[in-house]
Design a protein around this motif. Structure first.
Motif, PDB file in Angstrom:
ATOM      1  N   ASP A   1      -4.311  -6.229   3.955  1.00  0.00           N
ATOM      2  CA  ASP A   1      -3.565  -6.125   3.103  1.00  0.00           C
ATOM      3  C   ASP A   1      -3.743  -6.102   1.576  1.00  0.00           C
ATOM      4  OD1 ASP A   1      -1.556  -5.733   5.472  1.00  0.00           O
ATOM      5  OD2 ASP A   1      -0.690  -8.022   5.216  1.00  0.00           O
ATOM      6  N   GLN A   2      -4.883  -7.302   1.328  1.00  0.00           N
ATOM      7  CA  GLN A   2      -5.244  -7.266   0.351  1.00  0.00           C
ATOM      8  C   GLN A   2      -6.031  -6.702  -0.027  1.00  0.00           C
ATOM      9  OE1 GLN A   2      -6.428 -11.990   0.960  1.00  0.00           O
ATOM     10  NE2 GLN A   2      -6.698 -11.557  -1.361  1.00  0.00           N
ATOM     11  N   ILE A   3      -6.651  -5.662   0.833  1.00  0.00           N
ATOM     12  CA  ILE A   3      -7.386  -4.696   0.076  1.00  0.00           C
ATOM     13  C   ILE A   3      -6.609  -3.524  -0.174  1.00  0.00           C
ATOM     14  CG2 ILE A   3      -9.036  -2.353   1.438  1.00  0.00           C
ATOM     15  CD1 ILE A   3      -9.825  -4.727   3.082  1.00  0.00           C
ATOM     16  N   CYS A   4      -5.109  -3.053   1.126  1.00  0.00           N
ATOM     17  CA  CYS A   4      -4.556  -2.377   0.863  1.00  0.00           C
ATOM     18  C   CYS A   4      -3.957  -2.312  -0.538  1.00  0.00           C
ATOM     19  CB  CYS A   4      -2.778  -2.540   1.545  1.00  0.00           C
ATOM     20  SG  CYS A   4      -3.845  -2.009   3.036  1.00  0.00           S
ATOM     21  N   ASP A   5      -4.037  -3.808  -1.512  1.00  0.00           N
ATOM     22  CA  ASP A   5      -3.188  -3.678  -3.123  1.00  0.00           C
ATOM     23  C   ASP A   5      -4.425  -3.412  -3.688  1.00  0.00           C
ATOM     24  OD1 ASP A   5      -0.760  -4.191  -2.076  1.00  0.00           O
ATOM     25  OD2 ASP A   5      -0.774  -6.331  -1.544  1.00  0.00           O
ATOM     26  N   THR A   6      -5.240  -3.322  -4.144  1.00  0.00           N
ATOM     27  CA  THR A   6      -6.649  -3.245  -4.982  1.00  0.00           C
ATOM     28  C   THR A   6      -6.187  -2.202  -5.137  1.00  0.00           C
ATOM     29  OG1 THR A   6      -8.062  -2.065  -2.868  1.00  0.00           O
ATOM     30  CG2 THR A   6      -8.078  -5.062  -3.374  1.00  0.00           C
ATOM     31  N   GLN A   7      -6.786  -1.626  -6.279  1.00  0.00           N
ATOM     32  CA  GLN A   7      -6.469  -0.525  -7.508  1.00  0.00           C
ATOM     33  C   GLN A   7      -7.008   0.080  -6.908  1.00  0.00           C
ATOM     34  OE1 GLN A   7      -8.551   0.332 -10.050  1.00  0.00           O
ATOM     35  NE2 GLN A   7      -7.466   2.179  -9.864  1.00  0.00           N
ATOM     36  N   GLU A   8      -8.240   0.514  -6.006  1.00  0.00           N
ATOM     37  CA  GLU A   8      -9.694   1.382  -5.581  1.00  0.00           C
ATOM     38  C   GLU A   8      -9.142   2.163  -4.302  1.00  0.00           C
ATOM     39  OE1 GLU A   8     -10.168  -1.933  -6.793  1.00  0.00           O
ATOM     40  OE2 GLU A   8     -12.137  -1.804  -7.542  1.00  0.00           O
ATOM     41  N   TYR A   9      -8.233   1.270  -3.261  1.00  0.00           N
ATOM     42  CA  TYR A   9      -8.072   0.949  -2.368  1.00  0.00           C
ATOM     43  C   TYR A   9      -6.698   1.775  -2.474  1.00  0.00           C
ATOM     44  CZ  TYR A   9      -7.676   1.444   2.737  1.00  0.00           C
ATOM     45  OH  TYR A   9      -7.928   2.327   4.177  1.00  0.00           O
TER      46      TYR A   9
ATOM     47  N   ALA B   1     -13.105   2.520  -2.905  1.00  0.00           N
ATOM     48  CA  ALA B   1     -12.294   2.360  -2.159  1.00  0.00           C
ATOM     49  C   ALA B   1     -12.630   0.981  -0.779  1.00  0.00           C
ATOM     50  CB  ALA B   1     -11.437   3.518  -1.320  1.00  0.00           C
ATOM     51  N   TYR B   2     -14.121   1.314  -0.415  1.00  0.00           N
ATOM     52  CA  TYR B   2     -14.571   0.028   0.023  1.00  0.00           C
ATOM     53  C   TYR B   2     -15.773  -0.153  -0.258  1.00  0.00           C
ATOM     54  CZ  TYR B   2     -12.236   3.322   3.084  1.00  0.00           C
ATOM     55  OH  TYR B   2     -11.782   4.056   4.398  1.00  0.00           O
ATOM     56  N   ASN B   3     -15.926  -0.946  -2.181  1.00  0.00           N
ATOM     57  CA  ASN B   3     -15.811  -1.739  -2.295  1.00  0.00           C
ATOM     58  C   ASN B   3     -15.771  -1.749  -3.849  1.00  0.00           C
ATOM     59  OD1 ASN B   3     -18.978  -1.378  -1.538  1.00  0.00           O
ATOM     60  ND2 ASN B   3     -19.284   0.993  -1.647  1.00  0.00           N
ATOM     61  N   ASP B   4     -14.611  -2.577  -3.660  1.00  0.00           N
ATOM     62  CA  ASP B   4     -13.660  -3.171  -4.742  1.00  0.00           C
ATOM     63  C   ASP B   4     -14.390  -4.031  -5.366  1.00  0.00           C
ATOM     64  OD1 ASP B   4     -12.042  -6.110  -3.628  1.00  0.00           O
ATOM     65  OD2 ASP B   4     -12.717  -4.019  -2.347  1.00  0.00           O
TER      66      ASP B   4
ATOM     67  N   VAL C   1     -12.359  -7.900  -2.227  1.00  0.00           N
ATOM     68  CA  VAL C   1     -11.793  -8.176  -1.256  1.00  0.00           C
ATOM     69  C   VAL C   1     -12.919  -7.147   0.782  1.00  0.00           C
ATOM     70  CG1 VAL C   1      -9.527  -7.742  -0.230  1.00  0.00           C
ATOM     71  CG2 VAL C   1     -10.694  -8.331  -2.629  1.00  0.00           C
ATOM     72  N   THR C   2     -12.996  -6.340   0.096  1.00  0.00           N
ATOM     73  CA  THR C   2     -13.329  -5.351   1.419  1.00  0.00           C
ATOM     74  C   THR C   2     -14.406  -5.941   2.045  1.00  0.00           C
ATOM     75  OG1 THR C   2     -12.839  -4.149   0.893  1.00  0.00           O
ATOM     76  CG2 THR C   2     -14.151  -3.611   2.224  1.00  0.00           C
TER      77      THR C   2
END
Ligand code: AVJ
Length: 337
Positions: free
Chosen positions: A62-70, A220-223, A227-228
């Protein structure tokens, strides 16, 4: 007084619109122990991506989904917001069946369109986690006073033979780009099987991530917040708990990159030093050399053409396609051929 009895009446009423039932597996699915034997004890080492999602893993996702990069989650959500009424209008479904419904966050876009168009569907969220399913469903019946929900508790990897009969037309939804976690052949097998449980007039709405600038995919996979990385490394905690192993997450490093040839993001855990891990539950040991990796996830990226041909191979015919102006993500609508 009045207020609380009204509240109680409402709760009882909405509870009447919600129930859950188990879906019997059509076949045995490999257990974590099986997958560890097959994937982790042989080289190249790998594990299926589905094991990430324990409590902490789900929260980290869920936190990944909220990162700017993802970008995928918010892109798909906005896209669904824009095309939901087109889809609902086209099919006028009586049922919405969602594979891997999780918190049913994005599905609300469909229900908003259903509400607007007076298309009062019955919702069948299908998920392995009963707790999540019940929680999400309780919120939904509160938010949509016309919505009936029958939660389906089960593992969609175990097949669809024992899904209930849906009377009238059904919209099957498979969102999030999770299809990208499957190898090509697995994806074809999964979708073919799904198609066999669908009837003429039913449709499948599937989300899939697109090939794009490598820097955007890699980011997107290295925020930046890591988090990722935490999500990936948490797999070792899960293994420790489930297998009585002694992985030390600090002795591994997150590594994710776009493999252009295979058109997939690969997430790995790389051993930072030589080490031997004991897997108590399996009575096995794994010796890692420095730099040795475990492939923990593939996330395949598609072109519109590769998506169409995947669906075709699985026995679907193309119906419609939705994408944002930047072509970052696809929602594709298909029907049994
Ligand atoms: C939920 C499988 C679609 O592949 O992008 C996010 C999972 N892994 N960041 C994806 C994930 C690392 C995600 N899916």
């Amino acid at each position: 007084m009045v207020e609380s009895s009204q509240l109680r009446a409402e709760t009882v009423e909405s509870k009447g619109r919600l129930s859950c039932e188990p879906v019997m597996p059509a076949r045995k699915v490999p257990t974590l122990h099986d997958d560890v034997r097959d994937g982790l004890l042989s080289k190249p080492r790998s594990l299926p991506a589905k094991y990430f999602y324990d409590d902490r893993g789900s929260k980290l996702f869920d936190q990944i989904c909220d990162t700017q990069e993802y970008y995928p989650t918010r892109t798909e959500d906005a896209l669904l917001h824009d095309c939901a009424s087109t889809i609902v209008n086209k099919l006028k479904p009586q049922h919405v069946i969602e594979l891997g419904s999780g918190a049913s966050r994005k599905t609300r876009r469909l229900f908003d369109a259903c509400a607007e168009l007076g298309c009062h569907v019955k919702y069948w969220p299908f998920d392995v986690c009963e707790e999540m399913l019940r929680g999400a469903s309780e919120d939904l019946v509160g938010e949509y006073d016309w919505l009936h929900i029958k939660g389906l508790v089960g593992d969609y990897n175990a097949g669809f033979d024992h899904l209930p009969e849906f009377e009238g037309s059904s919209l099957f939804v498979f969102l999030g780009g999770t299809i990208g976690n499957f190898e090509h052949d697995q994806a074809v097998a999964f979708l073919s099987e799904l198609r066999h449980s669908m009837r003429l007039g039913d449709m499948l709405l599937m989300g899939a991530d697109r090939i794009k600038d490598e820097h955007i995919l890699n980011a997107a996979y290295n925020d930046d917040a890591g988090v990722t990385a935490d999500f990936n490394l948490n797999l070792l905690n899960i293994l420790n708990r489930e297998l009585g192993s002694n992985f030390e997450p600090e002795k591994f490093r997150h590594h994710a990159f776009f493999n252009e040839e295979k058109s997939q993001i690969e997430m790995h855990l790389i051993a930072l030093e030589e080490q031997t891990i004991s897997l108590t539950a399996l009575n096995e040991k794994i010796a890692f050399k420095e730099g040795e990796t475990i492939l923990t996830e593939i996330s395949r990226k598609f072109t519109l053409e590769s998506l169409k041909s995947l669906l075709k191979e699985a026995g679907f015919s193309f119906n419609d396609h939705f994408e944002p102006d930047d072509e970052y993500f696809s929602l594709i609508l298909a029907e049994p051929a």
